[in-house]
Design an enzyme around this catalytic site. Sequence first.
Site, short mmCIF file in Angstrom:
data_model
loop_
_atom_site.label_atom_id
_atom_site.label_comp_id
_atom_site.label_asym_id
_atom_site.label_seq_id
_atom_site.Cartn_x
_atom_site.Cartn_y
_atom_site.Cartn_z
CE LYS A 27 -13.37 4.80 1.61
NZ LYS A 27 -14.52 4.80 0.70
CG HIS B 282 -2.05 -0.92 1.12
ND1 HIS B 282 -2.96 -0.84 0.10
CD2 HIS B 282 -2.44 -1.96 1.89
CE1 HIS B 282 -3.87 -1.80 0.26
NE2 HIS B 282 -3.57 -2.51 1.33
#
Length: 889
Positions: free
Chosen positions: A555, A161
Amino acid sequence: MQEFTQTEALDLVGRFEAGQELPEKMRADVRLLGALLGRVLQESGSPGLYEDVERLRTATIHAYTDETAEAFARAARIADGFTIARADEVARAFTCYFHLVNLAEEHQRVRTLREREGRPGSQDATDSIAAAFSRLADEVGHDTALARLQGLRFHPVFTAHPTEARRRAVSSSIRRLSELLDEYDASERAGTAQRRAERRMLEEIDVLWRTAPLRAEKPSPTDEVRAVMAVFDETLYTAVPHVYRRVDDALQEEGRGARPPLVRPFVRVGSWVGGDRDGNPFVTATVTRKAAAIASDHVLRGLERTALRIGRGLTLDAASTPPSRALVSLWQRLRAADEEAAAEIAQRSPDEQHRRILLLLARKIAATRTRDADLAYRDPEHLRDDLRIVQDSLASAGAARQAYGHLQQLLWQVETYGFHLAELEVRQHSAVHAAVLAELDAGTSSERAEEVLEVFRAIAFIQERFGPRAAGRYIVSFTQSADDLAAVHRLARYAVGEDGTPPVLDVIPLFETFADLRAAPGILAEIVDHPDFAARLDATGRRLEVMLGYSDSSKDVGPVAANLALYEAQAEIAAWAQRVGIELTLFHGRGGALGRGGGPANSAILAQPPHSVDGRFKLTEQGEVIFARYADPAIAMRHIDQVGAAILLASSPSNEERNRSAAERYADVAATMDTASRERFFSLVKAPGFAPWFARVTPMEEIGALALGSRPARRGLSVESLADLRAIPWVFAWTQARINLAGWFGLGTALDAVGDEERLRAGYREWPLLRTLIDNVAMSLAKADERIARHYLDLGDRDDLADLVMAEMRLTREWTIRVTGGDELLATKPVLQRAVKMRSPYVDALSLLQLRALRALRDADAKAPRDAEHERLLLLSVSGVAAGLQNTG
């Protein structure tokens, strides 16, 4: 407003630095490195750079300690007054400073660990595996505790990532500086050696200053593989067996090093680097094959070197250490396979049978690497068996210390890393599988479908060449039904055709969204009856792995509701696994940032629901976290020791009972917090126009231009929708804006909805989940800054949203302080508080430069040519703020 005189500036900076309660040696390191950087800026920077850096530094320190609007305005005016070229240089200077301060802090951690190891009873640290074993033995008895220790499993999985903002060249320069700081420490005070070390540090800091801080282009997946390999080569290959040794020594006491080990290898390293293709079109089947080959090459080189080193030192004469019959038989087999080399080695070591064998085994390892079929090992188990023959022969001849010394560490390395080093895992989105199956069922096959099928062929190839452990875990992102998991087995059969044998696969569901977490137990109950799954469960002794995503759920519903939902999902999945007789491993998709499940791993482990750990813990390690936890050997060993201790204690009766009873007692508090926090979070993110506003008030769009990693920052949609925005830029953008919203938003409202301060304080003491959540929020808020945050929010034209964010920040700060005690954030954690305070005014300087760049970019005419100068300043400041705050996405 007049700027400071030189005397005033020196006094102000001196008082600020004196107020930082640093260990004396660390204070000296910071001063030394800072002074050397100052010399480099004077020698290598443009005229007046050093003075301009000092002006801004003084002003931001004053604004940090004074907290008046006038002081802040003075600092902002200095940042805005630089030419764009000067602003660029100043941003680079502050970024270099952060790299040096981070180095000094890491060096102090290592120094402290070394000092602790030199004291009597150093193995008795309360959060070590040895201490955890002792505590567990008191609860369950020695034999049961030993069985649990020998079944322990810690499985970090390195991912690519894009959260490491600094270049590898910068990291390498910092590592060289670390070695020089060691030399400086070891040299005589003010002696020649110390002056030489100081001169070389000055030279290296000059290199750091002159090295471009931004990558020219995004790294390829293969570049990312090689970057992670550096951590294995420089640290993990040797650090992991040292951890085993340290624990075994503590348990064996007087017999340490002369008895068979009690500790069994408990670390397994995984990797998504080169295997994670969810949303990354650059990770192909070819890349996956190459990633496995690179990793195997690295570990086989390491095993060869180790076997050679041990063999050369094993100069035990047959008269003092007679070989066993099994060893003689092994020599005969090895000699028959490699006659010329065996004759040469025997001539050099005529009566040193154990040495001769190790040297020939090193040749077989080399042949395995070079694919010499006549001599190569078929698999690591055969190497392990040969080494055990040597070990048993040594032990039976009375050479126990040679049997269980360095040779044992080589055995541990073989058992931990095999011939593959890291267990390569593949990840793909469930929607991709569904689309490809629809094509194949209709009798068509696109380029994408062929690539998906080629991945399964690549897994089969890797298993055949490097062993079944080398690959085989297949993670399905956004698992929403049992069909999503069954699809993987269907695709594997398509890949090999009717007459082929598909690769051996452990298909792992990844539950990411709030809704998916709630649906997880039902999906699992359905999938275990699927023929392919049932067959694999039978083959593995009913072992099942389930992955939980932290970032997308946060999120989705906000950090508070996400944490509560994750706890509930783990509890339900663990209870289900207990009922149906499944050995469950929960795989935690934790990011480095607090908004993505980050924070101290050991405290998080101890807060898990009953039976959700059971001696096994697997998690993702991402970006800058990989280098923070594993780049230095001493820190890596300490981290593994702490996590191992937490894993061992998590399943102790006392810890499980504490978590169970606390969850029951505070169930009503959890329900209130869940509802209130989600409503507050939705009032922000579901407000009309939120997505474009978010993109305007943070550098979210610009982060996509940073050459952080090979993976795109978005899954393809525009900022008109957050649904397809990856969690990394979501968290990274809020962090850069000094708001850190992803880590705390909604907690203030949640605690306020409960309202009972005494009960919340009791919950903080008694309920590990709440304590972990609030402690992480305290850190997140401590790195935020209200004044600077307000300037970012002013970039938008939505006072309603800006006021909502600021009100929640103040409410969360207020309630966090009230619940944790003290009169400011992190009052009960002085080391963390010191680290944040020491950096804050310097981060402020970069934030002011970033704000200047953002304003220019936001105010630019959409039809005008791209403002490359301000874009560069923005990206430089992003890299610097990431270094200063020590977390990105």
